[in-house]
Design an enzyme around this catalytic site. Structure first.
Site, PDB file in Angstrom:
ATOM      1  CB  CYS A 107      -0.966  -0.050   1.187  1.00 50.47           C
ATOM      2  SG  CYS A 107      -2.302   1.156   1.154  1.00 50.47           S
ATOM      3  CB  CYS A 108       0.893   4.418   1.889  1.00 49.78           C
ATOM      4  SG  CYS A 108       0.640   3.959   3.622  1.00 49.78           S
TER       5      CYS A 108
END
Length: 392
Positions: A107-108
Site C-alpha cells: 500500500c503506502c
C-alpha cells in the site's frame, strides 16, 4: 540443529489498514511462520482504520534487538507515516536489508517507509496507485504489478492484493509447495484484478432507511480475514456496522490468534433490528455461533421478517443449515463442510445470493462476498468503485 521455524515481524500503529495487517498475520501463520505483531505506539491496543481496534502481541520497543527472517509493513494512513517516523523500526529494517534478510511492504508503506529509508533505489517496486509518483521519487522503478519481488524486497498494492502478497511471502520463506497448499485452502481468486461477480437467484431488493444497519458478530476462533473484510468494506461504503462479541469479553482471539476487539457484546443488541446480519466463518468459530441461542433466534427473526442475512465459510453449514435457514435456498460454504448442505447444487460457486440470503466460501472469497453485499444495498456502480479503490 538449526530451527526450521521462520520468524516474522508485523508492526502496527494507529491508522494501520486492518485488512492488510490481519490478512498478513493470519495467512503467514497458516503457512507456519512464527508471527509477532508489534505496536509502535506506547500501548499494545491500536485504533486501526475504519474504526477497527486491534491488539498487538507486544510493543516494538520491547523487541528491537530481536532478529526476524522477514519484516513486513502494512499500509493505511496515518499508520504508514507513523511507521516511517519510527526510528527503531527504521533501524531494524535497514539492518534486515544489510544482513540480506527479507523486507516487505504494501500500500503506502513501500513509498513512505522503504523508499524514504533509501532501500528501493534502483529496485522495481509497486504500491497503492496514488503513491506511485512518490515511489518513483525514491529512485525506485515503479511498476503496476499486484505483487513485485526484487531481490530480498517484496512490495504490493493494497487491501485487495494482500492475500496474494502474503502467499508470495510464504513462498519466499517456505517454498512453492507450502505456498500452493495455503493458497488452495484459502480459495484465492482465479482471476485477480478482473471485475468481481457473484451468482444471484430470486433477485430481491434489499431495502434500508437512510443508512444500512449491519450486525457482524465475532466469537473466539472466528476467521479474522472474513470478519475484518466485512467490516472494512462495508464501512468504506458508509454502512453502519456493529461488531458484536458472542461471549463475555469484547476482546476476541480469532482462528489464527489475531486479537480483535468488538464494540458491544451481542447481549446488548439482541433486541435491536438490523437490515443485515452477516456471519464470518471459522471451522471452530462457526460452531460457537451455532451454540449461541440469542444469535440463532436473531437470525430466525430476520428470516421470518424476510430481511437479509448471510454467512461465509463454515457458518452456512454449521449455523444456517441445521436451523432451517437455508430451506428452499441455494447456498455455498467452505469445501471441508459442504457435505453438510442438503442442497449441493451451488457449493462450487464463490458467492451465492438467493433472495435475502447471501453465502460464500472462504477467506479468499471474503472481498467478493463483502462487495456483493455493497452491490445489493447500493448498486453495482458503488460496488465497482470500492473494488477499484481496494484493488480487488
Amino acid at each position: 540443529m538449526a530451527s526450521s521455524t521462520k520468524t516474522v515481524l508485523i508492526p502496527i500503529a494507529h491508522g494501520t489498514e486492518p485488512l492488510e495487517a490481519v490478512a498478513m498475520i493470519t495467512v503467514l501463520r497458516r503457512g507456519g511462520a512464527d508471527v509477532t505483531v508489534a505496536s509502535v505506539e506506547t500501548q499494545v491496543g491500536v485504533d486501526a482504520c475504519h474504526g477497527i481496534k486491534m491488539v498487538a502481541d507486544t510493543l516494538l520497543s520491547d523487541i528491537t534487538d530481536s532478529v526476524f527472517d522477514l519484516i513486513v509493513l502494512p499500509g493505511g494512513l496515518p499508520g504508514g507515516e507513523t511507521l516511517k517516523n519510527c526510528k527503531p523500526l527504521e533501524k531494524m529494517v535497514k539492518k534486515q536489508d544489510s544482513d540480506g534478510r527479507l523486507n516487505a511492504a504494501i500500500c503506502c508503506a513501500p513509498a513512505l517507509a522503504l523508499g524514504t529509508w533509501g532501500l528501493l533505489e534502483g529496485k522495481k517496486a509497486t504500491g497503492y496507485p496514488v503513491f506511485m509518483e512518490k515511489l518513483a521519487a525514491t529512485c525506485a522503478t515503479a511498476v503496476e504489478s499486484r505483487v513485485q519481488i526484487d531481490g530480498r524486497i517484496v512490495t504490493s498494492r493494497g487491501p485487495g492484493t494482500t492475500i496474494e502478497f502474503s502467499i508470495t511471502l510464504i513462498e519466499q520463506l517456505f517454498g512453492k509447495e507450502k505456498a500452493d497448499e495455503v493458497s488452495s485452502i484459502l480459495l484465492l481468486r482465479p482471476n485477480p484484478g478482473e471485475e468481481f461477480t457473484f451468482t444471484e437467484l430470486n433477485q430481491t431488493n434489499w431495502s434500508f432507511e437512510d443508512t444500512p444497519q449491519i450486525l457482524v458478530p465475532i466469537a473466539e476462533e472466528s476467521e479474522e480475514i472474513e470478519a475484518i473484510a466485512l467490516v472494512d468494506i462495508l464501512r468504506r461504503a458508509k454502512a453502519n456496522v456493529v461488531i458484536a462479541a458472542v461471549g463475555n469479553s469484547l476482546e476476541v482471539v480469532g482462528s489464527r490468534k489475531a486479537k480483535l476487539v468488538a464494540e458491544v457484546l451481542l447481549d446488548e443488541v439482541a433486541e435491536k433490528s438490523f437490515d443485515l446480519i452477516v456471519l464470518p466463518g471459522g471451522l471452530n468459530g462457526a460452531p460457537r455461533f451455532a451454540s449461541c441461542e440469542k444469535l440463532v433466534n436473531m437470525l430466525k427473526k430476520q428470516a421470518e421478517a424476510n430481511k437479509p442475512y448471510g454467512g461465509i465459510c463454515a457458518s452456512p453449514a454449521y449455523v444456517f443449515e441445521p436451523n432451517g435457514l437455508l430451506k428452499g435456498k441455494k447456498a455455498t460454504t467452505h469445501p471441508l463442510v459442504s457435505d453438510k448442505l442438503s442442497d449441493q447444487s451451488h457449493i462450487e460457486h464463490r458467492v451465492v445470493v438467493d433472495g435475502n440470503v447471501i453465502t460464500s466460501r472462504a477467506p479468499g472469497t471474503a472481498m467478493e462476498f463483502s462487495l456483493a453485499i455493497v452491490e445489493k444495498f447500493y448498486g453495482r456502480e458503488k460496488a465497482l468503485q470500492l473494488a477499484k479503490a481496494t484493488l480487488v
